[in-house]
Design a protein around this motif. Structure first.
Motif, PDB file in Angstrom:
ATOM      1  N   ASP A 119     -12.829   3.936  22.901  1.00 18.05           N
ATOM      2  CA  ASP A 119     -13.239   2.828  23.766  1.00 18.05           C
ATOM      3  C   ASP A 119     -13.424   1.615  22.850  1.00 18.05           C
ATOM      4  OD1 ASP A 119     -14.249   1.083  25.586  1.00 18.05           O
ATOM      5  OD2 ASP A 119     -16.061   2.223  26.045  1.00 18.05           O
ATOM      6  N   LEU A 120     -12.399   0.762  22.780  1.00 20.75           N
ATOM      7  CA  LEU A 120     -12.329  -0.240  21.733  1.00 20.75           C
ATOM      8  C   LEU A 120     -13.216  -1.451  22.003  1.00 20.75           C
ATOM      9  CD1 LEU A 120      -8.503  -0.325  20.886  1.00 20.75           C
ATOM     10  CD2 LEU A 120     -10.335   0.893  19.697  1.00 20.75           C
ATOM     11  N   LYS A 121     -13.875  -1.891  20.953  1.00 19.34           N
ATOM     12  CA  LYS A 121     -14.591  -3.159  20.993  1.00 19.34           C
ATOM     13  C   LYS A 121     -13.604  -4.311  20.784  1.00 19.34           C
ATOM     14  CE  LYS A 121     -18.440  -3.731  18.828  1.00 19.34           C
ATOM     15  NZ  LYS A 121     -19.476  -3.802  17.755  1.00 19.34           N
ATOM     16  N   ASP A 122     -13.895  -5.422  21.403  1.00 21.98           N
ATOM     17  CA  ASP A 122     -13.083  -6.624  21.197  1.00 21.98           C
ATOM     18  C   ASP A 122     -13.625  -7.349  19.969  1.00 21.98           C
ATOM     19  OD1 ASP A 122     -11.409  -8.764  21.436  1.00 21.98           O
ATOM     20  OD2 ASP A 122     -12.392  -9.622  23.207  1.00 21.98           O
ATOM     21  N   THR A 123     -13.359  -6.779  18.810  1.00 21.02           N
ATOM     22  CA  THR A 123     -13.979  -7.238  17.561  1.00 21.02           C
ATOM     23  C   THR A 123     -13.714  -8.711  17.285  1.00 21.02           C
ATOM     24  OG1 THR A 123     -13.726  -5.003  16.661  1.00 21.02           O
ATOM     25  CG2 THR A 123     -14.147  -6.777  15.091  1.00 21.02           C
ATOM     26  N   TRP A 124     -12.505  -9.165  17.547  1.00 25.50           N
ATOM     27  CA  TRP A 124     -12.107 -10.526  17.181  1.00 25.50           C
ATOM     28  C   TRP A 124     -12.021 -11.467  18.380  1.00 25.50           C
ATOM     29  CZ3 TRP A 124     -12.187 -11.869  12.219  1.00 25.50           C
ATOM     30  CH2 TRP A 124     -12.097 -10.852  11.250  1.00 25.50           C
ATOM     31  N   GLY A 125     -12.467 -11.009  19.547  1.00 27.75           N
ATOM     32  CA  GLY A 125     -12.456 -11.874  20.725  1.00 27.75           C
ATOM     33  C   GLY A 125     -11.069 -12.241  21.198  1.00 27.75           C
ATOM     34  N   HIS A 145       0.846  -1.183   0.000  1.00 18.91           N
ATOM     35  CA  HIS A 145       0.000   0.000   0.000  1.00 18.91           C
ATOM     36  C   HIS A 145       0.887   1.240   0.000  1.00 18.91           C
ATOM     37  CE1 HIS A 145      -3.558  -2.390   1.976  1.00 18.91           C
ATOM     38  NE2 HIS A 145      -3.253  -2.805   0.759  1.00 18.91           N
ATOM     39  N   LYS A 146       0.285   2.389  -0.217  1.00 19.67           N
ATOM     40  CA  LYS A 146       1.033   3.653  -0.189  1.00 19.67           C
ATOM     41  C   LYS A 146       1.128   4.113   1.277  1.00 19.67           C
ATOM     42  CE  LYS A 146       1.086   3.653  -4.708  1.00 19.67           C
ATOM     43  NZ  LYS A 146       0.536   4.757  -5.498  1.00 19.67           N
ATOM     44  N   ASP A 147       1.948   3.378   2.047  1.00 21.80           N
ATOM     45  CA  ASP A 147       1.885   3.451   3.507  1.00 21.80           C
ATOM     46  C   ASP A 147       3.236   3.641   4.178  1.00 21.80           C
ATOM     47  OD1 ASP A 147       2.935   1.008   2.828  1.00 21.80           O
ATOM     48  OD2 ASP A 147       1.616  -0.179   4.118  1.00 21.80           O
ATOM     49  N   ARG A 148       4.172   4.292   3.511  1.00 22.58           N
ATOM     50  CA  ARG A 148       5.487   4.502   4.101  1.00 22.58           C
ATOM     51  C   ARG A 148       5.366   5.242   5.443  1.00 22.58           C
ATOM     52  NH1 ARG A 148      10.171   4.763   1.372  1.00 22.58           N
ATOM     53  NH2 ARG A 148       9.358   2.828   0.463  1.00 22.58           N
ATOM     54  N   LEU A 149       6.030   4.713   6.459  1.00 21.56           N
ATOM     55  CA  LEU A 149       6.057   5.226   7.840  1.00 21.56           C
ATOM     56  C   LEU A 149       4.725   5.056   8.564  1.00 21.56           C
ATOM     57  CD1 LEU A 149       8.364   8.391   7.606  1.00 21.56           C
ATOM     58  CD2 LEU A 149       8.949   5.957   7.710  1.00 21.56           C
ATOM     59  N   ASN A 150       3.893   4.178   8.071  1.00 18.95           N
ATOM     60  CA  ASN A 150       2.700   3.767   8.800  1.00 18.95           C
ATOM     61  C   ASN A 150       3.118   2.997  10.053  1.00 18.95           C
ATOM     62  OD1 ASN A 150      -0.065   3.133   9.287  1.00 18.95           O
ATOM     63  ND2 ASN A 150       0.189   1.161   8.268  1.00 18.95           N
ATOM     64  N   TYR A 151       2.315   3.069  11.112  1.00 19.04           N
ATOM     65  CA  TYR A 151       2.669   2.300  12.307  1.00 19.04           C
ATOM     66  C   TYR A 151       1.435   1.683  12.948  1.00 19.04           C
ATOM     67  CZ  TYR A 151       1.213   6.016  15.633  1.00 19.04           C
ATOM     68  OH  TYR A 151       0.505   6.938  16.372  1.00 19.04           O
ATOM     69  N   GLY A 152       1.673   0.673  13.791  1.00 18.78           N
ATOM     70  CA  GLY A 152       0.598  -0.022  14.490  1.00 18.78           C
ATOM     71  C   GLY A 152       1.041  -0.415  15.889  1.00 18.78           C
ATOM     72  N   MET A 153       0.092  -0.892  16.691  1.00 22.57           N
ATOM     73  CA  MET A 153       0.399  -1.266  18.074  1.00 22.57           C
ATOM     74  C   MET A 153      -0.515  -2.394  18.532  1.00 22.57           C
ATOM     75  SD  MET A 153       0.624   1.168  21.467  1.00 22.57           S
ATOM     76  CE  MET A 153       1.464   0.569  22.947  1.00 22.57           C
ATOM     77  N   TYR A 154       0.013  -3.240  19.418  1.00 26.93           N
ATOM     78  CA  TYR A 154      -0.736  -4.354  20.008  1.00 26.93           C
ATOM     79  C   TYR A 154      -0.654  -4.236  21.533  1.00 26.93           C
ATOM     80  CZ  TYR A 154       0.041  -6.100  15.300  1.00 26.93           C
ATOM     81  OH  TYR A 154       0.101  -6.222  13.939  1.00 26.93           O
ATOM     82  N   TYR A 155      -1.785  -4.510  22.158  1.00 24.13           N
ATOM     83  CA  TYR A 155      -1.856  -4.373  23.615  1.00 24.13           C
ATOM     84  C   TYR A 155      -2.990  -5.242  24.137  1.00 24.13           C
ATOM     85  CZ  TYR A 155      -3.226  -2.186  28.060  1.00 24.13           C
ATOM     86  OH  TYR A 155      -3.606  -1.967  29.367  1.00 24.13           O
ATOM     87  N   GLN A 156      -2.752  -5.905  25.243  1.00 26.63           N
ATOM     88  CA  GLN A 156      -3.759  -6.712  25.924  1.00 26.63           C
ATOM     89  C   GLN A 156      -4.420  -7.716  24.965  1.00 26.63           C
ATOM     90  OE1 GLN A 156      -5.745  -4.189  28.817  1.00 26.63           O
ATOM     91  NE2 GLN A 156      -7.378  -5.706  29.095  1.00 26.63           N
ATOM     92  N   GLY A 157      -3.599  -8.257  24.074  1.00 29.79           N
ATOM     93  CA  GLY A 157      -4.075  -9.265  23.139  1.00 29.79           C
ATOM     94  C   GLY A 157      -4.746  -8.732  21.899  1.00 29.79           C
ATOM     95  N   MET A 158      -4.912  -7.405  21.770  1.00 28.30           N
ATOM     96  CA  MET A 158      -5.655  -6.813  20.658  1.00 28.30           C
ATOM     97  C   MET A 158      -4.749  -5.995  19.742  1.00 28.30           C
ATOM     98  SD  MET A 158      -9.027  -5.522  22.773  1.00 28.30           S
ATOM     99  CE  MET A 158      -9.649  -4.563  21.383  1.00 28.30           C
ATOM    100  N   ASP A 159      -5.129  -5.943  18.480  1.00 25.17           N
ATOM    101  CA  ASP A 159      -4.522  -5.030  17.521  1.00 25.17           C
ATOM    102  C   ASP A 159      -5.264  -3.708  17.665  1.00 25.17           C
ATOM    103  OD1 ASP A 159      -3.525  -3.613  15.384  1.00 25.17           O
ATOM    104  OD2 ASP A 159      -3.827  -5.203  13.912  1.00 25.17           O
ATOM    105  N   ILE A 160      -4.655  -2.754  18.347  1.00 24.07           N
ATOM    106  CA  ILE A 160      -5.385  -1.534  18.692  1.00 24.07           C
ATOM    107  C   ILE A 160      -5.198  -0.405  17.670  1.00 24.07           C
ATOM    108  CG2 ILE A 160      -5.384  -2.089  21.150  1.00 24.07           C
ATOM    109  CD1 ILE A 160      -3.154  -0.049  21.540  1.00 24.07           C
ATOM    110  N   LEU A 161      -4.185  -0.522  16.821  1.00 23.19           N
ATOM    111  CA  LEU A 161      -3.992   0.439  15.721  1.00 23.19           C
ATOM    112  C   LEU A 161      -3.871  -0.350  14.427  1.00 23.19           C
ATOM    113  CD1 LEU A 161      -1.337   2.902  17.257  1.00 23.19           C
ATOM    114  CD2 LEU A 161      -3.831   3.082  17.322  1.00 23.19           C
ATOM    115  N   PRO A 162      -4.959  -0.912  13.932  1.00 20.80           N
ATOM    116  CA  PRO A 162      -4.872  -1.884  12.839  1.00 20.80           C
ATOM    117  C   PRO A 162      -4.730  -1.257  11.456  1.00 20.80           C
ATOM    118  CG  PRO A 162      -7.161  -1.602  13.483  1.00 20.80           C
ATOM    119  CD  PRO A 162      -6.345  -0.764  14.438  1.00 20.80           C
ATOM    120  N   ASP A 163      -3.993  -1.958  10.609  1.00 16.84           N
ATOM    121  CA  ASP A 163      -4.009  -1.651   9.184  1.00 16.84           C
ATOM    122  C   ASP A 163      -5.253  -2.293   8.575  1.00 16.84           C
ATOM    123  OD1 ASP A 163      -3.235  -0.743   6.721  1.00 16.84           O
ATOM    124  OD2 ASP A 163      -1.208  -1.542   6.839  1.00 16.84           O
ATOM    125  N   LEU A 164      -5.646  -1.838   7.394  1.00 13.18           N
ATOM    126  CA  LEU A 164      -6.882  -2.331   6.796  1.00 13.18           C
ATOM    127  C   LEU A 164      -6.739  -3.718   6.188  1.00 13.18           C
ATOM    128  CD1 LEU A 164      -8.345   0.843   5.071  1.00 13.18           C
ATOM    129  CD2 LEU A 164      -8.780  -0.045   7.362  1.00 13.18           C
TER     130      LEU A 164
END
Length: 591
Positions: A552-558, A367-386
């Motif tokens: 306030d994140l939903k636990d979309t994927w359990g 993707h056209k995503d140079r310097l994109n970033y993400g984070m994981y916490y408490q078992g969840m992908d909290i800053l997800p890519d599409l």
């Protein structure tokens, strides 16, 4: 469809023959394969692509039963079935009687009056057709797919004259879709020093490993024609086995970079216990022993090699000895600067955290995503890519307009257009110590008008359980800069923003409806803003620094660990001309 069900049925029958030795299964598989051989040479997707059929042909318009990319799987499957049932066709009087009767009934040119004529039909019209199709582009997949189809058909054909020539083709110069199979060029030039293919998306890059692993096994099984050994001759193949796990976090996620996976879904791409065990047996590297132990639940119980490995149970003892001597495998923060990914890891057990910054390829399945970033916490992908778009082709408007567009990623859009296609950025700093990790990555060439395009990201622990990120993004050049930020699914609240709801339209304008490519063509050629894919817009003009947004994140994927709610809070400390919030949708067939 028929062309999926028939090979699946023949594969099931061939497998039943191998397990039981009952020739009835081989005969029935042979009937299916022989009938496919009657028509396979005439299969040509091109006339249908001219009528706008799209079936995985990579815009080439070529294919046979399927588009040229998926046809690699068809070819390997058909050739493998023949190899499986070959001995079971012997003494096939019943098979000959049945097929010769059908040949007369349907006036087929090959009268099928002997077993040799049935074999001739399959070998001429399937195996040799596969070889020809690999050479003329009707079979042409991602790296390793075409080579695997050619190797399988050539080895199964087992011709003193033709098989060596077909195997030699695998190593002749060329590139994808042209010339020879160019295996040396792949390993020496297209697989980077980290062991990753050049397609950006982990799902595609690591597919190369799987494809070439199968190709290597076929070549190793046919030393009588040629002494080709990919594991011996190309050390980067070993690296390709090791790399998929190195990208992972929390022992749960591979970042959904480019056309990979679903938005925020768990799963480690191409991290496989059986492949890891095979790599340990082949190479003896302690890393593979430790990884196999981890993937098996931190035990050697039940670990064993396949049925064809000598002393398969001895694998357990070897792995146990390595783990006792060197300990269990735990990944530290790392920088894969061949691929272009830095990963910061901290915490233990249920409180593991991780953040990543991607600075690799932006073309192909990227993707056209140079310097994109993400984070994981408490078992969840909290800053997800599409992740993977609805359709990964050059025709689907939303792919270029939104899913792979720069605006849908946690990075900066300059001058209301996408980033350019570029190989890799420049990691200037990657350091990690107790309680803090930091990266500094520059990529001014991603926008020719910028003199500086640079992200510095630090992850700071405030306890054994919690961390925060500090983000500095510097842009110099261009007239318009928009920093995008999105977290996972959830309700958003703000403080310090005087937001005014826009009554209609999209982020592009109140007068521009959702999905309209007002500033570029409605297909894969689109390189503009992507703003019309953001809706339910509210804006705040020139807000004072210090405002916050809280998800306030939903636990979309359990996947959440523990009962505590999970929040993401963005605290903005820089002045801006405008702050806006809006909705943007993940790919809708990947939910």
């Amino acid at each position: 469809c028929t062309w999926t069900v028939l090979p699946e049925a023949a594969t099931a029958l061939a497998t039943a023959y191998l397990y039981t030795g009952d020739q009835r299964y081989a005969y029935k598989a042979a009937v299916i394969l022989d009938r496919i051989a009657d028509v396979y040479p005439e299969m040509d997707l091109a006339p249908y692509t001219k009528m706008a059929l799209y079936n995985s042909h990579g815009s080439s318009g070529k294919g046979k039963i399927k588009g040229c990319i998926w046809e690699t799987g068809v070819g390997k499957t058909l050739a493998t079935i023949y190899d499986m049932i070959y001995p079971g066709m012997a003494d096939g009087a019943e098979l000959v009687r049945f097929l010769s009767l059908k040949s007369r009934e349907w006036k087929i040119s090959n009268d099928k009056s002997s077993l040799s004529k049935i074999r001739e039909n399959i070998e001429d019209n399937i195996l040799r057709e596969i070889i020809l199709a690999c050479q003329n582009g009707k079979i042409r997949g991602n790296e390793g797919m075409t080579q695997g189809a050619m190797a399988t058909a050539a080895v199964v054909l087992d011709s003193e004259e033709e098989t060596p020539l077909a195997l030699d083709w695998l190593f002749e110069p060329g590139k994808r879709g042209e010339g020879g199979g160019h295996i040396p060029a792949v390993f020496l030039g297209e697989v980077d020093r980290d062991g990753v293919g050049n397609e950006a998306a982990p799902g595609y890059c690591f597919g190369w490993m799987s494809n070439f692993r199968q190709c290597a096994k076929v070549l190793e099984a046919d030393s009588k024609h040629r002494d080709y050994d990919l594991h011996r001759d190309f050390p980067r193949l070993k690296r390709m086995y090791a790399t998929p796990y190195l990208l992972t976090t929390l022992d749960t996620y591979t970042p959904r970079i480019g056309d990979t996976g679903k938005t925020a879904d768990p799963g480690m791409v191409q991290v496989n216990l059986d492949v890891t065990l095979e790599a340990f047996i082949r190479f003896g590297d302690p890393y593979f022993a430790q990884l196999a132990y981890k993937l098996n639940g931190n035990t050697v119980e039940g670990l064993h090699a396949d049925l064809f490995t000598k002393n398969p149970e001895s694998v357990q003892q070897g792995i146990q000895e390595i783990v006792e001597a060197q300990g269990e495998l735990e990944l530290d923060s790392a920088n894969l600067n061949g691929y272009g990914l830095t990963v910061m890891r901290t915490g233990k057990d249920d409180r593991k955290r991780a953040a990543w910054v991607y600075y690799g390829r932006t073309g192909g399945h990227g993707h056209k995503d140079r310097l994109n970033y993400g984070m994981y916490y408490q078992g969840m992908d909290i800053l997800p890519d599409l992740g993977y778009p609805e359709y990964a082709d050059g025709k689907w408007p939303k792919r270029a307009g939104w899913t792979k567009n720069t605006i849908s990623h946690n990075t900066v859009t300059v001058n209301k257009r996408t980033q350019d296609i570029n190989w890799i950025g420049h990691c200037r700093l990657h350091e990690a110590s107790e309680g803090v990790a930091v990266v500094d990555i520059a990529s001014p060439e991603i926008y020719p008008e910028t003199r500086e395009y640079r992200r510095t990201l630090a992850m700071v622990d405030i306890s054994d359980d919690e961390s925060y990120l500090v983000d500095f993004f510097r842009v110099d050049g261009g007239n318009d800069h928009i920093l995008s930020f999105h977290a996972g699914e959830g309700e958003v609240t703000t403080q310090g923003l005087d937001l005014v709801a826009q009554e209609k339209g999209t982020y592009a304008s109140p007068d521009i409806p959702f999905g309209e490519h007002f500033d570029g063509p409605p297909d894969g050629r689109y390189l503009a803003s992507g703003f019309s894919y953001l809706y339910d817009v509210s804006r705040a003009k020139s807000p004072s620094p210090g405002w916050t947004m809280d998800w306030d994140l939903k636990d979309t994927w359990g996947t959440r660990l523990g009962d505590d709610p999970v929040h993401v809070k963005l605290h903005a400390l820089s002045p801006s001309g405008e702050t806006a919030i809006a909705h943007g949708d993940p790919p809708q067939n990947k939910l």
